[in-house]
Design a protein around this motif. Structure first.
Motif, PDB file in Angstrom:
ATOM      1  N   TYR A   1       0.759  -1.933  -0.670  1.00  0.00           N
ATOM      2  CA  TYR A   1      -0.148  -0.147   0.033  1.00  0.00           C
ATOM      3  C   TYR A   1       0.918   0.789   0.032  1.00  0.00           C
ATOM      4  CZ  TYR A   1      -3.863  -3.145   0.823  1.00  0.00           C
ATOM      5  OH  TYR A   1      -5.074  -4.116   0.987  1.00  0.00           O
TER       6      TYR A   1
ATOM      7  N   SER B   1       1.181   3.869  -2.513  1.00  0.00           N
ATOM      8  CA  SER B   1       1.097   5.620  -2.381  1.00  0.00           C
ATOM      9  C   SER B   1       1.555   6.387  -2.877  1.00  0.00           C
ATOM     10  CB  SER B   1       0.495   5.488  -0.837  1.00  0.00           C
ATOM     11  OG  SER B   1       0.545   7.169  -0.448  1.00  0.00           O
TER      12      SER B   1
ATOM     13  N   GLN C   1      -5.989   9.371  -4.270  1.00  0.00           N
ATOM     14  CA  GLN C   1      -5.142   7.967  -4.203  1.00  0.00           C
ATOM     15  C   GLN C   1      -4.291   7.733  -3.256  1.00  0.00           C
ATOM     16  OE1 GLN C   1      -7.550   5.355  -5.220  1.00  0.00           O
ATOM     17  NE2 GLN C   1      -7.595   4.591  -7.492  1.00  0.00           N
ATOM     18  N   ALA C   2      -3.374   8.600  -3.740  1.00  0.00           N
ATOM     19  CA  ALA C   2      -2.297   7.731  -2.674  1.00  0.00           C
ATOM     20  C   ALA C   2      -2.763   8.249  -1.209  1.00  0.00           C
ATOM     21  CB  ALA C   2      -1.149   9.811  -3.307  1.00  0.00           C
TER      22      ALA C   2
ATOM     23  N   TYR D   1      -4.385   5.218   0.097  1.00  0.00           N
ATOM     24  CA  TYR D   1      -3.705   4.196   0.492  1.00  0.00           C
ATOM     25  C   TYR D   1      -2.597   4.035   1.138  1.00  0.00           C
ATOM     26  CZ  TYR D   1      -4.536   0.933  -3.980  1.00  0.00           C
ATOM     27  OH  TYR D   1      -5.143   0.718  -5.023  1.00  0.00           O
ATOM     28  N   MET D   2      -2.192   5.800   1.619  1.00  0.00           N
ATOM     29  CA  MET D   2      -1.378   5.339   2.692  1.00  0.00           C
ATOM     30  C   MET D   2      -1.958   5.247   3.948  1.00  0.00           C
ATOM     31  SD  MET D   2       1.642   5.828   3.929  1.00  0.00           S
ATOM     32  CE  MET D   2       2.560   6.127   2.052  1.00  0.00           C
TER      33      MET D   2
END
Length: 628
Positions: free
Chosen positions: A237, A241, A252-253, A256-257
């Motif tokens: 993930y 990110s 999205q970054a 995911y982070m």
């Protein structure tokens, strides 16, 4: 963001649901441990595999160590507990010295597995040289007993060390060797992380499209096999990110982070916790939210108090502060924390070039904003020199070639799956052909175009065979010849000496005397070597000043004698260009392999010879090193 991340088990609780070899998706004939462990202890092996691939699903309350457990059973139990501690943060008592247990009982796989665990601890505490030494010490053990799954893990960690040294070629070689092994035995779990490791190579060189492709493949493989490992998920993930952030998709970054941070909190690895907190802070800074960025940086710093033995991780916290203060336009604090981070990197065994470039960029910006243009210029010059060196190591022709070779290896598995799918579809069409005339017509139509494609492929192959196989400058064979030779040649001798040789300090020589003299040295080196070779020996120009020798061994040859003779014939030769005379030396790495394995395991044999060349060069050059 520049730092990426590369008992008795109750039988009805686990054994009824999974066979011991199924947990990590490897067939029994390829499973070394499955063949070592007695059938009445397969449940213990099952636990060990679950602790690797699906530690999040292990119910520790259902697991205990029986008093009559064998040595191997006890080892599997303790290795499983260590995995649960690292991957899922489960508290355990300190296990016994597993290296000592393996050595005292003469069980090599226990010794090798324990040494790998010890090496990983050293690497994660920034003791890279000692960790690398221990990994190289473990390779012969794993290779001798045929423990390929462990050997692949060792190669992956060696690749990680090379990445921390900014040695792109070295990391690619080790990742390629690891992937070849996991592909050979069908280890999808390690394939997932190897694809992730390869993605970080492309992230390092900012080739985001390729990096994204490998990360997506890794995530797909992870999900398809129902793995459940918090540490691996956090890494996947976090890298996803970083890629989304670099390509401008900040939402999205951030998503995911947050997933990475959530999974990292579950693990027992402070290293991944440091990394995700720092990267989250960097992300907040980049989108103009310095308050949240400083909060994440402080959480990172608080965590560092629990891990005083990890100075590089502390540097990530200082970097987060520097980036956050820069976003807050607090330039004095930016400078202070950037220097703290750089001071740690200066004494670290890592060579985090991309990270250093980011910190230098912070200093340039901060000093410029404060009006200290002389300091800004000084750091700009320092950054330019470092960037030049970084680009030379990251984007040179050899690295591009290595990436191409690696991608061909990775694509081979996808092609095999595609061929199997196509075969299945063709069978279904054949089965239904009599039911519907339309299917018949469609089949004929597809067959027609397939025949055209095959015809074109045949014509292309004919054209390739007619192409020149000789390097125009030196008269040695070229890469195209080697690729076809490895695929087609039938080796009849029992062994073959594979040697990779490199002209010492050739770039400096070229820069000092000019390319004309450099070309003369290349041509004469080939002529001198060919004068020492037999008709059946092969000399190939691999690229630049690097060559490959393939020498069939009939049984009576002295390998070290051959290499010594070749070294000395070059060392004693006088190169002349007009009135100038020069002396040249070479370094050689070598590997003796069976003729049968030369073509089937070419990449692994070549990589080992190439690694031996690196050792010879590191030891002072003008020498040879034979891989064990």
């Amino acid at each position: 963001m520049k730092r990426y991340l590369s008992f008795v088990i109750t039988y009805f609780a686990l054994s009824a649901s999974f066979s011991a070899h199924a947990a990590c998706n490897v067939e029994p004939q390829h499973d070394f441990l499955y063949q070592q462990v007695e059938s009445d202890e397969r449940s213990m092996l099952n636990f060990y595999y679950q602790s690797l691939c699906r530690p999040g699903q292990v119910q520790l309350s259902n697991i205990s160590l029986p008093s009559n457990a064998s040595v191997q059973g006890k080892a599997l139990y303790y290795f499983g507990l260590l995995n649960l501690k690292k991957y899922e943060g489960i508290a355990i008592n300190t296990p016994p010295d597993l290296v000592q247990i393996g050595q005292q009982n003469g069980i090599s796989w226990i010794t090798a597995e324990a040494k790998l665990n010890n090496a990983i601890k050293l690497i994660e505490s920034d003791q890279l040289r000692e960790g690398e030494r221990l990994l190289h010490e473990t390779i012969p053990i794993a290779r001798e007993i045929g423990y390929k799954r462990l050997l692949a893990r060792i190669y992956r960690w060696l690749g990680n060390i090379k990445m921390q040294h900014s040695d792109i070629k070295g990391s690619l070689n080790y990742y390629k060797m690891a992937y070849a092994l996991v592909n050979e035995i069908g280890d999808n779990f390690q394939a997932t992380m190897t694809l992730n490791n390869i993605a970080t190579v492309y992230m390092q060189s900012e080739e985001w499209k390729q990096a994204n492709s490998y990360i997506k493949n890794a995530l797909s493989l992870y999900v398809e096999n129902n793995y459940d490992n918090s540490l691996f998920e956090a890494i996947l993930y976090a890298n996803s990110s970083a890629i989304y952030f670099a390509t401008g998709d900040h939402q999205q970054a951030a998503d995911y982070m947050r997933l990475a941070l959530q999974e990292a909190d579950k693990t027992g690895s402070n290293r991944i916790k440091f990394s995700t907190l720092s990267n989250m802070s960097q992300l907040y800074s980049s989108v103009g939210r310095p308050t949240e960025a400083l909060d994440m940086a402080q959480r990172c710093l608080d965590l560092s108090k629990q891990s005083p033995d990890s100075p590089v991780m502390l540097a990530t916290c200082y970097d987060s502060f520097a980036t956050a203060y820069l976003a807050q336009e607090n330039y004095d604090q930016t400078i202070a924390y950037a220097h703290k981070s750089l001071d740690i990197l200066a004494i670290s065994e890592s060579k985090e070039t991309a990270w250093e470039l980011q910190l230098l960029a912070h200093l340039v910006t901060a000093y410029e904003k404060l009006g200290d243009y002389q300091q800004a210029l000084n750091y700009m010059k320092q950054s330019a020199l470092l960037k030049q060196d970084f680009n030379r190591q990251t984007y040179n022709e050899e690295i591009i070639s290595e990436k191409g070779a690696l991608e061909r290896t990775l694509n081979k598995r996808e092609v095999e799956l595609l061929e199997a799918t196509n075969a299945l579809q063709a069978a279904k069409l054949e089965e239904q052909r009599s039911k519907n005339i339309l299917y018949t017509a469609l089949f004929i139509f597809v067959s027609y175009f397939a025949a055209r494609v095959l015809l074109r492929l045949k014509q292309s192959n004919s054209e390739l065979k007619e192409q020149n196989h000789t390097d125009l400058l030196t008269g040695a064979y070229n890469r195209r010849y080697l690729e076809q030779w490895v695929k087609q040649e039938k080796i009849v001798t029992s062994n073959v000496l594979v040697s990779v040789l490199d002209i010492d300090h050739f770039k400096s020589f070229n820069d000092q005397h000019g390319h004309d003299i450099g070309d003369m040295v290349l041509k004469e080196t080939v002529q001198v070597l060919q004068g020492q070779l037999r008709k059946q020996d092969q000399l190939i120009r691999w690229g630049g000043e690097e060559f490959i020798l393939l020498i069939p061994l009939d049984g009576g040859e002295n390998v070290t004698g051959i290499l010594e003779r070749l070294l000395r014939c070059i060392e004693s030769h006088q190169y002349a260009y007009g009135s100038q005379q020069f002396s040249v030396t070479i370094s050689m790495g070598a590997k003796v392999c069976s003729g049968q394995s030369l073509s089937s395991h070419w990449d692994e044999n070549f990589a080992q010879a190439d690694a031996a060349l690196y050792q010879a060069k590191s030891a002072g050059r003008n020498r040879y090193q034979v891989a064990v």
